[in-house]
Design a protein around this motif. Structure first.
Motif, PDB file in Angstrom:
ATOM      1  N   HIS A  85     -14.375 -43.502  54.401  1.00 45.82           N
ATOM      2  CA  HIS A  85     -13.372 -44.532  54.680  1.00 45.82           C
ATOM      3  C   HIS A  85     -13.559 -45.770  53.797  1.00 45.82           C
ATOM      4  O   HIS A  85     -12.950 -46.816  54.060  1.00 45.82           O
ATOM      5  CB  HIS A  85     -13.454 -44.953  56.149  1.00 45.82           C
ATOM      6  CG  HIS A  85     -13.364 -43.817  57.117  1.00 45.82           C
ATOM      7  ND1 HIS A  85     -12.243 -43.021  57.244  1.00 45.82           N
ATOM      8  CD2 HIS A  85     -14.283 -43.313  57.997  1.00 45.82           C
ATOM      9  CE1 HIS A  85     -12.457 -42.092  58.162  1.00 45.82           C
ATOM     10  NE2 HIS A  85     -13.692 -42.249  58.638  1.00 45.82           N
ATOM     11  N   ALA A  95     -10.354 -47.412  52.061  1.00 49.41           N
ATOM     12  CA  ALA A  95      -9.476 -48.051  53.049  1.00 49.41           C
ATOM     13  C   ALA A  95     -10.092 -49.340  53.566  1.00 49.41           C
ATOM     14  O   ALA A  95      -9.384 -50.337  53.790  1.00 49.41           O
ATOM     15  CB  ALA A  95      -9.207 -47.081  54.206  1.00 49.41           C
ATOM     16  N   SER A  96     -11.396 -49.341  53.750  1.00 48.59           N
ATOM     17  CA  SER A  96     -12.059 -50.547  54.236  1.00 48.59           C
ATOM     18  C   SER A  96     -12.026 -51.661  53.191  1.00 48.59           C
ATOM     19  O   SER A  96     -11.943 -52.842  53.535  1.00 48.59           O
ATOM     20  CB  SER A  96     -13.510 -50.221  54.634  1.00 48.59           C
ATOM     21  OG  SER A  96     -14.088 -51.286  55.346  1.00 48.59           O
ATOM     22  N   ARG A 126      -9.549 -52.252  51.179  1.00 41.93           N
ATOM     23  CA  ARG A 126      -8.227 -52.863  51.304  1.00 41.93           C
ATOM     24  C   ARG A 126      -8.154 -53.720  52.574  1.00 41.93           C
ATOM     25  O   ARG A 126      -7.574 -54.812  52.572  1.00 41.93           O
ATOM     26  CB  ARG A 126      -7.150 -51.764  51.322  1.00 41.93           C
ATOM     27  CG  ARG A 126      -7.013 -51.013  49.999  1.00 41.93           C
ATOM     28  CD  ARG A 126      -5.795 -50.096  50.007  1.00 41.93           C
ATOM     29  NE  ARG A 126      -5.916 -49.014  50.978  1.00 41.93           N
ATOM     30  CZ  ARG A 126      -6.477 -47.829  50.697  1.00 41.93           C
ATOM     31  NH1 ARG A 126      -6.957 -47.576  49.485  1.00 41.93           N
ATOM     32  NH2 ARG A 126      -6.533 -46.886  51.623  1.00 41.93           N
ATOM     33  N   HIS A 127      -8.751 -53.224  53.642  1.00 44.92           N
ATOM     34  CA  HIS A 127      -8.730 -53.960  54.909  1.00 44.92           C
ATOM     35  C   HIS A 127      -9.418 -55.313  54.780  1.00 44.92           C
ATOM     36  O   HIS A 127      -8.911 -56.331  55.292  1.00 44.92           O
ATOM     37  CB  HIS A 127      -9.404 -53.137  56.010  1.00 44.92           C
ATOM     38  CG  HIS A 127      -9.798 -53.951  57.202  1.00 44.92           C
ATOM     39  ND1 HIS A 127      -8.913 -54.275  58.221  1.00 44.92           N
ATOM     40  CD2 HIS A 127     -10.991 -54.543  57.527  1.00 44.92           C
ATOM     41  CE1 HIS A 127      -9.542 -55.035  59.107  1.00 44.92           C
ATOM     42  NE2 HIS A 127     -10.798 -55.199  58.725  1.00 44.92           N
ATOM     43  N   ALA A 146      -7.301 -57.963  53.140  1.00 46.82           N
ATOM     44  CA  ALA A 146      -6.238 -58.403  54.039  1.00 46.82           C
ATOM     45  C   ALA A 146      -6.791 -59.256  55.173  1.00 46.82           C
ATOM     46  O   ALA A 146      -6.211 -60.290  55.548  1.00 46.82           O
ATOM     47  CB  ALA A 146      -5.491 -57.193  54.588  1.00 46.82           C
ATOM     48  N   TRP A 147      -7.911 -58.859  55.742  1.00 49.00           N
ATOM     49  CA  TRP A 147      -8.524 -59.612  56.842  1.00 49.00           C
ATOM     50  C   TRP A 147      -8.976 -60.983  56.380  1.00 49.00           C
ATOM     51  O   TRP A 147      -8.774 -61.989  57.077  1.00 49.00           O
ATOM     52  CB  TRP A 147      -9.678 -58.814  57.427  1.00 49.00           C
ATOM     53  CG  TRP A 147     -10.327 -59.465  58.627  1.00 49.00           C
ATOM     54  CD1 TRP A 147      -9.872 -59.439  59.908  1.00 49.00           C
ATOM     55  CD2 TRP A 147     -11.533 -60.236  58.640  1.00 49.00           C
ATOM     56  NE1 TRP A 147     -10.716 -60.142  60.733  1.00 49.00           N
ATOM     57  CE2 TRP A 147     -11.750 -60.644  59.977  1.00 49.00           C
ATOM     58  CE3 TRP A 147     -12.455 -60.619  57.657  1.00 49.00           C
ATOM     59  CZ2 TRP A 147     -12.846 -61.415  60.357  1.00 49.00           C
ATOM     60  CZ3 TRP A 147     -13.545 -61.390  58.024  1.00 49.00           C
ATOM     61  CH2 TRP A 147     -13.742 -61.776  59.362  1.00 49.00           C
ATOM     62  N   GLU A 193     -12.543 -47.506  62.107  1.00 52.54           N
ATOM     63  CA  GLU A 193     -12.540 -48.777  62.831  1.00 52.54           C
ATOM     64  C   GLU A 193     -13.914 -49.441  62.800  1.00 52.54           C
ATOM     65  O   GLU A 193     -14.038 -50.648  62.585  1.00 52.54           O
ATOM     66  CB  GLU A 193     -12.101 -48.539  64.279  1.00 52.54           C
ATOM     67  CG  GLU A 193     -12.035 -49.808  65.106  1.00 52.54           C
ATOM     68  CD  GLU A 193     -11.639 -49.540  66.548  1.00 52.54           C
ATOM     69  OE1 GLU A 193     -11.430 -50.510  67.301  1.00 52.54           O
ATOM     70  OE2 GLU A 193     -11.555 -48.345  66.925  1.00 52.54           O
ATOM     71  N   ASP A 215     -14.691 -50.868  59.341  1.00 52.57           N
ATOM     72  CA  ASP A 215     -13.979 -52.131  59.145  1.00 52.57           C
ATOM     73  C   ASP A 215     -14.690 -53.273  59.864  1.00 52.57           C
ATOM     74  O   ASP A 215     -14.815 -54.375  59.327  1.00 52.57           O
ATOM     75  CB  ASP A 215     -12.543 -52.022  59.654  1.00 52.57           C
ATOM     76  CG  ASP A 215     -11.648 -51.195  58.746  1.00 52.57           C
ATOM     77  OD1 ASP A 215     -12.073 -50.920  57.599  1.00 52.57           O
ATOM     78  OD2 ASP A 215     -10.538 -50.841  59.168  1.00 52.57           O
ATOM     79  N   ASP A 268     -16.264 -56.458  58.048  1.00 50.05           N
ATOM     80  CA  ASP A 268     -15.793 -57.804  58.381  1.00 50.05           C
ATOM     81  C   ASP A 268     -16.954 -58.725  58.745  1.00 50.05           C
ATOM     82  O   ASP A 268     -16.967 -59.908  58.381  1.00 50.05           O
ATOM     83  CB  ASP A 268     -14.788 -57.734  59.530  1.00 50.05           C
ATOM     84  CG  ASP A 268     -13.472 -57.090  59.120  1.00 50.05           C
ATOM     85  OD1 ASP A 268     -13.250 -56.925  57.904  1.00 50.05           O
ATOM     86  OD2 ASP A 268     -12.672 -56.748  60.018  1.00 50.05           O
TER      87      ASP A 268
END
Length: 799
Positions: A402, A405-406, A408-409, A412-413, A456, A459, A463
């Motif tokens: 993942h 995808a992380s 990109r997350h 955005a976050w 999840e 991410d 974060d």
């Protein structure tokens, strides 16, 4: 008997004074020890032993202002603890009887009830009888908080004797960091600090007892007491007792140097710890008093306690010089005059290496030179590209599927939380850009640490890494350059508002991206936690953010940290406990909470944390020293402590990393199985903890992957970053991030390499681009060359 080394000149800044009630204490303790069964018939001591050791003299020197009855009671405590030490040695250490030793130790806490009305067992030996008597006489005048703290330090003192016994059985000399940590427990000085509160009538207020300043004062005091004792007891412990837990032997083994050089280095560390004590008392206590709003009598109690610890240091030294128990002939550490800026503060010439001031006080040229060197570091010196050893990490990991995808997350976050723009009304707060977040690539670190995480969970970890790194960049830019320590403290204080222990409690509106990000993370992370786990997790976050204030304070003083304080605080600035807590989230309730507080588990986690922290310091040396003017780097700390050059300091750090790695593996293989048996853990709990060891291995491997894959600190990137601060920087050069020291490493592109002593190795899956070119001929090569550089460096130190 020939002494194995000449005692060095000691730094003794406090006067030694003698309590006028000495003879009263001597007479009382003779009668008490006999009544407790410690003399005739014990097989350990007779009256001649007790009188030769003269513990009443020790306590009269270490508690010069205590009343007659208080001095007698404190003396009885010391007679008891030294008798315990000798009794445990004769009964269990000499026969290597760990099983019997554990059963013996398990009974002793029963004689320290918090409520004196509770029934205690019938004592079956002089140690139990003495402890029951002393506890009943001491605790009625002390608070429940003090009783709990003193009982804990007494249990630590007793139980960690098993650690010494295990090392003797394994014929294992501990590494320096491991030794300092465990010596505090088994050496008894934290326990002595509790008796200082009693004897001085100065109980530390509960509101500040667990604060950093009080913790550092106790730890620095304890290290000073233990290192001093190691110098005096080396001959007895190594030649007569077969002891492996002695600081001189530890450094002699680790540094590969002579006994005299090791003794001198132990004395240097002793001096550094005493000077750390002084710095903490003068610079950290006043803000602490104001922060907690302590009443005048509470401030006075803390200061009386500090004075009591000072009396103990000077009095303990005087007693060591007089006791028949120790090597105390000779003395003097050479006659070299002070050099450098310190030379103007002390007399120079033959015979003045130690300036005697009367009453046992002594200042030394070596100590004052070290103090001056600590505060006169010149920032932004040219270092050249960071040199890298061959990291022989024997663990493998893979990367989460993942990861992309992380990535990109996270961008955005970060934008949603407001991290990619200036904060309203806060100058210099535009510390990150989109390109910078992408270049730091924190999801790469998360993907290696948690390769099996769900999308999840990955991410969430990414974060947390992003938030911690943003905060660690934000504090020095916004508050450090302006020396706004008050503003930083206020910012930090507000962060706790966004981590309510009651998950349903409201929080105030966030004012900054730092607050907004924490509020979001806390909601996503702490909600499912049990109350106890939530409180522990909040403390891990608070420890990390408070450590940023420690860094700012050192920067304001231009103070290179003391080595021990640095190692222990670096774990917090790195966010080690926080990220390890993320690993523990899925452990459930099968593992008792006390397992995570146990000595072996803390030893395992600290060893892993130190390896990762020092690895980061090695990679980030050029960025921090040359480009940022930092003082918080392990290689720099070693340079200043040993007054040696960069390659020599790097070799020492590399050896320390390898020794911490070896300790991690030793604890996992040998100490955890014993811990499992001691707690009679279920098979499920054992499997969870074995899995946790593998998670920590992934944690280490993932951090190394991140360093090798992130090109954020190569010299080319550093130069570009300096020319284009975040407010002006165009979208170019990936990896041009800020300081980034929190939670994840402050990396550097691998430029040069330094050979190291080999440890068992295995492949490390990097999943990244290959390292840069490796210039040859920069440093000596071959097995043992780190020690070859070190010994000449030690010989150059001012004597």
């Amino acid at each position: 008997m020939t002494q194995p080394f000449e005692l060095p000149d000691f730094y003794l800044p406090y006067p030694a004074r003698l309590n006028p009630h000495l003879e009263q204490a001597r007479e009382h303790t003779r009668e008490w020890a006999d009544r407790m069964g410690m003399l005739g018939g014990s097989g350990i001591w007779d009256l001649r032993d007790l009188e030769a050791h003269d513990y009443a003299l020790l306590c009269s020197y270490t508690h010069p202002d205590a009343s007659g009855p208080a001095l007698s009671l404190v003396t009885d405590w010391y007679v008891w603890v030294f008798f315990f030490d000798d009794h445990f040695l004769e009964t269990f250490k000499r026969s290597s009887d760990r099983v019997g030793g554990k059963a013996y130790l398990d009974r002793l806490p029963l004689f320290m009830p918090m409520d004196l009305s509770d029934t205690v067992p019938e004592p079956v030996n002089p140690v139990e009888k003495g402890l029951a008597d002393l506890w009943a006489r001491t605790v009625p005048s002390m608070s429940m908080e003090w009783r709990a703290r003193f009982a804990e330090s007494t249990e630590n003192l007793l139980n960690e004797s098993l650690w010494e016994l295990s090392n003797i059985n394994a014929h294992r000399v501990p590494n320096p960091v491991e030794y300092i940590e465990m010596r505090r427990k088994v050496g008894g000085a934290p326990w002595s600090a509790g008796l200082v509160e009693y004897a001085a009538g100065a109980e530390v207020p509960a509101a500040v007892a667990a604060s950093r300043p009080l913790r550092v004062l106790k730890d620095a005091f304890s290290d000073g007491v233990h290192l001093r004792n190691d110098l005096f007891s080396y001959q007895r412990e190594t030649e007569e007792e077969g002891e492996l837990s002695n600081g001189v032997l530890v450094l002699e083994t680790f540094l590969g140097c002579t006994t005299q050089q090791a003794a001198d280095s132990v004395n240097d560390l002793l001096t550094s710890r005493v000077q750390q004590f002084e710095n903490t008392a003068l610079s950290e206590l006043p803000p602490l008093f104001a922060q907690h709003g302590l009443a005048p009598h509470e401030c006075a109690a803390v200061l009386a306690y500090v004075k009591g610890l000072q009396d103990w240091q000077s009095g303990g030294h005087e007693w060591h010089m007089r006791s028949s128990r120790y090597m105390n002939g000779g003395g003097g550490g050479g006659t070299a005059p002070a050099v450098g800026p310190a030379a103007g503060f002390l007399p120079s010439g033959l015979g003045t290496s130690a300036v005697r001031l009367g009453n046992g006080m002594s200042l030394t040229a070596r100590a004052e030179t070290a103090r001056t060197r600590t505060h006169t570091h010149v920032p932004h010196q040219r270092t050249g590209p960071s040199l890298l050893p061959d990291f022989a990490l024997p663990f493998t990991t893979t990367l989460s599927p993942h990861l992309d995808a992380s990535r990109r997350h996270v961008i955005a976050w970060s934008r949603e939380m407001g991290m990619l723009q200036p904060q309203p009304g806060v100058p210099h707060s535009h510390v990150w850009t989109t390109e910078r977040v992408a270049g730091i690539d924190l999801p790469l670190c998360a993907a290696g640490i948690h390769p099996d995480a769900t999308a999840e969970s990955l991410d969430l970890t990414s974060d947390w890494l992003t938030w911690g790194t943003y905060g660690d960049d934000y504090f020095p830019v916004v508050y450090g350059r302006a020396r706004d320590l008050a503003g930083a403290a206020l910012c930090n204080e507000r962060l706790s508002l966004f981590m309510p222990l009651d998950a349903s409690a409201p929080t105030p509106p966030p004012l900054t991206a730092l607050e907004r990000g924490l509020a979001d993370l806390w909601r996503r992370t702490a909600g499912p936690m049990a109350p106890q786990a939530r409180a522990a997790f909040r403390k891990a976050v608070e420890d990390m953010t408070e450590s940023w204030l420690w860094e700012l304070a050192n920067q304001a003083q231009n103070r290179v940290p003391d080595p021990v304080d640095y190692v222990e605080m670096r774990r917090m600035t790195f966010g080690s406990d926080l990220t390890m807590s993320l690993c523990r989230l899925g452990h459930g309730r099968e593992v008792p909470p006390e397992i995570y507080r146990s000595g072996p588990m803390r030893s395992l986690e600290n060893a892993a944390a130190d390896y990762a922290c020092l690895l980061n310091d090695v990679f980030s040396y050029q960025k921090e020293i040359e480009f940022e003017g930092e003082v918080h780097n392990g290689v720099l700390v070693v340079q200043h402590f040993f007054d040696c050059d960069y390659p020599t300091a790097l070799a020492i750090v590399d050896d320390l990393m390898n020794s911490r790695l070896s300790q991690f593996r030793h604890v996992a293989a040998h100490e955890l199985p014993v811990l499992y048996d001691d707690f009679q853990l279920s098979r499920e709990a054992r499997d969870i903890l074995d899995g946790y060891v593998r998670e920590l291995e992934n944690w280490l491997a993932g951090i190394l992957i991140w360093h090798r894959g992130c090109r954020r600190y190569g010299e080319e990137e550093l130069l570009a970053d300096a020319a284009n601060p975040p407010q002006l920087q165009p979208p170019a050069l990936p990896g041009t991030a800020g300081r980034g020291g929190g939670l994840v490493p402050r990396g550097a592109a691998p430029i040069g390499r330094v050979p190291t002593r080999p440890v068992p190795t295995g492949p490390v899956t990097t999943g990244t681009a290959p390292s840069g070119p490796v210039p040859t001929g920069l440093v000596p090569t071959g097995l043992g060359t780190s020690a070859a550089r070190l010994v000449p460096a030690l010989s150059r130190l001012p004597r």
